[in-house]
Design a protein around this motif. Structure first.
Motif, PDB file in Angstrom:
ATOM      1  N   THR A   1      10.079 -51.252  -2.841  1.00 17.58           N
ATOM      2  CA  THR A   1      10.655 -52.956  -3.199  1.00 17.58           C
ATOM      3  C   THR A   1       9.483 -53.454  -3.136  1.00 17.58           C
ATOM      4  N   VAL A   2       8.388 -53.966  -2.349  1.00 13.17           N
ATOM      5  CA  VAL A   2       7.843 -54.371  -2.624  1.00 13.17           C
ATOM      6  C   VAL A   2       6.343 -54.888  -3.832  1.00 13.17           C
ATOM      7  N   ASP A   3       6.131 -53.707  -3.923  1.00 17.05           N
ATOM      8  CA  ASP A   3       5.185 -53.073  -5.181  1.00 17.05           C
ATOM      9  C   ASP A   3       6.411 -53.596  -6.869  1.00 17.05           C
ATOM     10  N   LEU A   4       7.580 -53.153  -6.479  1.00 17.77           N
ATOM     11  CA  LEU A   4       8.133 -54.163  -8.032  1.00 17.77           C
ATOM     12  C   LEU A   4       8.872 -55.407  -7.345  1.00 17.77           C
ATOM     13  N   ARG A   5       8.724 -56.122  -6.971  1.00 13.43           N
ATOM     14  CA  ARG A   5       9.075 -57.040  -6.723  1.00 13.43           C
ATOM     15  C   ARG A   5       7.391 -57.935  -7.394  1.00 13.43           C
ATOM     16  N   ARG A   6       6.449 -57.520  -7.154  1.00 10.51           N
ATOM     17  CA  ARG A   6       4.969 -57.877  -7.784  1.00 10.51           C
ATOM     18  C   ARG A   6       4.951 -58.162  -8.739  1.00 10.51           C
ATOM     19  N   PHE A   7       5.460 -56.708  -9.423  1.00 12.01           N
ATOM     20  CA  PHE A   7       5.270 -56.764 -10.647  1.00 12.01           C
ATOM     21  C   PHE A   7       5.999 -57.196 -11.415  1.00 12.01           C
TER      22      PHE A   7
ATOM     23  N   ALA B   1       8.044 -60.641 -19.049  1.00 12.49           N
ATOM     24  CA  ALA B   1       8.848 -58.725 -19.123  1.00 12.49           C
ATOM     25  C   ALA B   1       9.855 -58.354 -20.167  1.00 12.49           C
ATOM     26  N   GLU B   2      10.011 -57.769 -21.153  1.00  8.77           N
ATOM     27  CA  GLU B   2      10.851 -58.180 -21.253  1.00  8.77           C
ATOM     28  C   GLU B   2      12.009 -57.278 -20.399  1.00  8.77           C
ATOM     29  N   PRO B   3      12.651 -58.120 -19.723  1.00 10.87           N
ATOM     30  CA  PRO B   3      13.817 -57.508 -18.934  1.00 10.87           C
ATOM     31  C   PRO B   3      14.699 -56.175 -19.204  1.00 10.87           C
ATOM     32  N   ALA B   4      14.855 -56.146 -20.259  1.00 10.41           N
ATOM     33  CA  ALA B   4      15.753 -54.879 -20.705  1.00 10.41           C
ATOM     34  C   ALA B   4      14.876 -53.144 -20.276  1.00 10.41           C
ATOM     35  N   ASP B   5      13.705 -54.162 -21.130  1.00  9.89           N
ATOM     36  CA  ASP B   5      12.663 -52.928 -20.880  1.00  9.89           C
ATOM     37  C   ASP B   5      12.342 -52.405 -19.470  1.00  9.89           C
ATOM     38  N   VAL B   6      12.052 -53.478 -18.304  1.00 14.10           N
ATOM     39  CA  VAL B   6      12.320 -52.858 -17.457  1.00 14.10           C
ATOM     40  C   VAL B   6      13.110 -52.042 -16.865  1.00 14.10           C
ATOM     41  N   ALA B   7      14.637 -52.669 -16.729  1.00 17.44           N
ATOM     42  CA  ALA B   7      15.549 -52.180 -16.678  1.00 17.44           C
ATOM     43  C   ALA B   7      15.553 -50.722 -17.418  1.00 17.44           C
TER      44      ALA B   7
ATOM     45  N   ARG C   1       4.417 -49.595 -17.603  1.00 18.53           N
ATOM     46  CA  ARG C   1       4.058 -48.728 -17.083  1.00 18.53           C
ATOM     47  C   ARG C   1       4.030 -49.470 -15.517  1.00 18.53           C
ATOM     48  N   LEU C   2       5.656 -49.433 -15.257  1.00 19.27           N
ATOM     49  CA  LEU C   2       5.639 -49.424 -13.642  1.00 19.27           C
ATOM     50  C   LEU C   2       4.813 -49.277 -12.521  1.00 19.27           C
ATOM     51  N   PRO C   3       4.820 -49.978 -11.498  1.00 20.27           N
ATOM     52  CA  PRO C   3       4.692 -49.170 -10.083  1.00 20.27           C
ATOM     53  C   PRO C   3       4.874 -47.793  -9.673  1.00 20.27           C
ATOM     54  N   THR C   4       4.405 -47.079  -9.521  1.00 24.11           N
ATOM     55  CA  THR C   4       4.641 -45.624  -9.257  1.00 24.11           C
ATOM     56  C   THR C   4       4.967 -45.673  -8.371  1.00 24.11           C
ATOM     57  N   HIS C   5       5.533 -44.220  -7.578  1.00 29.72           N
ATOM     58  CA  HIS C   5       6.236 -43.569  -6.127  1.00 29.72           C
ATOM     59  C   HIS C   5       5.141 -44.090  -5.373  1.00 29.72           C
ATOM     60  N   PRO C   6       5.636 -44.786  -4.365  1.00 34.40           N
ATOM     61  CA  PRO C   6       4.227 -45.199  -3.597  1.00 34.40           C
ATOM     62  C   PRO C   6       4.014 -43.986  -2.445  1.00 34.40           C
ATOM     63  N   MET C   7       3.015 -43.038  -1.394  1.00 32.88           N
ATOM     64  CA  MET C   7       2.521 -41.809  -1.143  1.00 32.88           C
ATOM     65  C   MET C   7       2.315 -42.382   0.153  1.00 32.88           C
ATOM     66  N   ARG C   8       3.554 -41.666   1.313  1.00 36.36           N
ATOM     67  CA  ARG C   8       3.780 -41.865   2.254  1.00 36.36           C
ATOM     68  C   ARG C   8       2.043 -40.820   3.076  1.00 36.36           C
ATOM     69  N   ARG C   9       1.352 -40.824   3.395  1.00 33.98           N
ATOM     70  CA  ARG C   9      -0.293 -40.608   2.573  1.00 33.98           C
ATOM     71  C   ARG C   9      -0.090 -39.897   4.607  1.00 33.98           C
TER      72      ARG C   9
END
Length: 569
Positions: free
Chosen positions: A453-459, A466-472, A545-553
């Motif tokens: 959620t934080v990553d997407l908001r920052r993006f 950015a074109e919102p239709a492309d993000v969606a 190139r949206l944020p990728t899935h966070p890894m909880r390592r």
């Protein structure tokens, strides 16, 4: 009549881990700032564990390699590994698996979302993990986990659901050879998307190496390609992967085309080899000519070559001679030469692909990075009478032809050359009318959902135009749907970011929404699989190139003490 572009391959996604850089963006900063990251880390940083004793160095004889931080960390649950499986798996496998997953998401096609066949070509250096104290005993009870050296690509394919050919390579040119073979698979139609990757990790990481007089390893810990003071190479650790597609398919699907592979070539010199691990006298020049012929280009059209050069003067001179012979032009000094090894060291089975990623980044940023430690060319390179000059300082890449075209060269027992070109311009297709868009995202765990959620908001905040239709569209079609889900409704990136910041998640889609949007939104929020295709049918949308899935390592290694080469008391 066919054109060379009809057989062009698009680079649509890239990912990697490099000395001093956790990703390709950080690698670019290192390159553009002309930094050298061949440096030491603390043992705790390397393993991702708690505090560790200070490391003992021997500065008179030992120079440290360029290491990777956090090699013991892995998100086992995300990839379906048990704790025991994660502990007993070679860290090279774990790192490259994460890198390949990230590359696919960056290409806009997360695992499980692409309907075609995905091939895998990858390689690693021989594993040192078994040799660590306790390693063999611990792995004696491995519950049938496959860890054979030739299982790397197959394991990636199984974990990521790739159904095309999966080939594990082991050659002196491993990762660039993987790119060449992946391109062949695409052109032959045996897969529709391909991953090419390589990883190299030396364990235990803190031991450095012993320089011997007359050997190939530098006594100073600095790699100086082409330089008069070059005194040998230094190895480093790294992992890299790229996603490839036929250019026509990538453009049709709105994939992010970062660069275009115009042609490539690879061959073995057989009995003409100079040594078991060295090419013959004619091989390196011949493979460059074959790659340019496959690309349908003349040597004078190239303005940069990313060389194999590793700071070993005889090898660097031999490579420059071969390149000069292959270019066979009377023009002087028109093509720049560089080597990423001056920045991060020789990354072994990941070296060629790291050079390719550097070149793609240079194309994207329209800058040729400089070469750290370069002061004056080695006098035996004979650059004055040849087509090359050394990229001593970072500089704008503005070729006379207007097209940025480059070669990536790898020597070793199997010479490989790849010709890259900047991507074609793609017209932007904004939404026909202002409208509401449904932004959906999900994650494997509640903890990861908060980070996503934080990553997407920052993006959205950083890419307000950015074109919102492309993000969606990218969120719908380029990401897997996990159990933990969120959604917001907004007419643009700014309003979507505001809704996320204020935590205004949708629980029930408003009745005012048209059925074409309300029905899939309702299904999504209830946890169902949704076909979003009708939402943007007939529109030419782009994958971003949206944020990728966070890894909880978490830390995964042999029993305590084994990871550092010390016996457990």
């Amino acid at each position: 009549m066919s054109s060379p572009l009809d057989r062009a391959i698009a680079v649509t996604g890239m990912s990697g881990r490099f000395p001093g850089a956790g990703g390709v963006e950080e690698l670019w900063r290192i390159l553009d700032e002309q930094r050298d990251t061949v440096s030491d880390y603390t043992e705790a940083e390397l393993l991702g564990a708690g505090a560790a004793p200070e490391l003992v160095r021997h500065p008179d004889h030992v120079a440290s390699g360029a290491h990777l931080a956090g090699i013991g960390l892995f998100d086992a649950g995300f990839f379906g590994f048990t704790t025991h499986e994660a502990d007993s798996t070679d860290p090279q496998q774990r790192i490259l698996l994460e890198v390949c997953h990230e590359a696919l998401e960056r290409a806009g096609h997360a695992p499980g979302t692409f309907r075609g066949r995905v091939g895998v070509c990858a390689g690693r250096r021989p594993s040192d993990y078994d040799a660590l104290p306790g390693g063999v005993a611990y792995r004696g009870d491995r519950s049938g986990i496959a860890e054979a050296p030739d299982d790397l690509a197959q394991r990636i394919a199984r974990s990521l659901g790739c159904t095309g050919p999966a080939l594990t390579l082991r050659t002196g040119s491993t990762s660039l050879a993987a790119v060449h073979l992946a391109c062949r698979h695409l052109l032959d139609g045996v897969c529709d998307m391909a991953l090419a990757g390589g990883v190299a990790l030396r364990l235990p990481q803190h031991t450095g190496y012993l320089h011997r007089e007359g050997g190939p390893l530098t006594p100073t810990g600095r790699c100086r390609p082409f330089d008069a003071d070059g005194d040998g190479l230094i190895f480093g650790d790294g992992a890299a992967a790229v996603v490839l597609r036929r250019l026509s398919d990538a453009l049709a699907d709105g994939d992010p085309v970062l660069a275009v592979i115009r042609g490539s070539a690879m061959h073995d010199d057989g009995a003409r080899r100079a040594a078991p691990a060295a090419p013959g006298p004619d091989g390196p020049a011949r493979v460059v000519r074959e790659a340019m012929a496959a690309a349908g280009l003349e040597a004078t059209e190239l303005s940069y070559v990313e060389a194999h050069a590793a700071g070993v003067p005889p090898a660097d001179r031999a490579e420059v001679r071969a390149l000069t012979e292959a270019f066979a032009t009377g023009r002087r000094g028109f093509c720049a030469l560089g080597s990423v090894k001056a920045n991060v060291g020789h990354l072994d089975t990941a070296a060629g692909l790291t050079g390719l990623i550097k070149t793609v980044l240079a194309i994207q940023h329209r800058r040729i990075p400089g070469t750290p430690h370069f002061r004056r060319p080695h006098p035996e390179l004979d650059l004055v009478n040849g087509p090359f000059h050394i990229a001593a300082e970072s500089m704008p890449w503005s070729p006379d032809s207007g097209r940025r075209i480059a070669g990536v060269n790898v020597l070793g027992d199997t010479p490989v050359h790849v010709v890259l070109e900047e991507p074609p311009e793609v017209p932007h297709d904004p939404s026909p009318v202002p409208r509401q868009h449904l932004f959906v995202w999900s994650a494997h765990s509640a903890e990861a959902l908060e980070a996503a959620t934080v990553d997407l908001r920052r993006f959205l905040e950083d890419n307000a135009d950015a074109e919102p239709a492309d993000v969606a569209f990218t969120l719908y079609s380029g990401r897997r749907a996990y159990r933990h889900r969120r959604a917001v409704l907004a007419d643009g990136c700014v309003t979507a970011a505001r809704a996320i910041r204020e935590r205004r998640w949708l629980s029930v889609p408003p009745a005012s929404l048209p059925p074409a949007l309300r029905e899939p939104a309702t299904a999504w929020l209830r946890g169902a699989e949704v076909d979003w295709t009708p939402l943007y049918a007939g529109e030419s949308r782009r994958r971003l190139r949206l944020p990728t899935h966070p890894m909880r390592r978490r830390h995964h290694w042999w029993p305590a003490g084994a990871e550092t080469g010390r016996q457990t008391p």
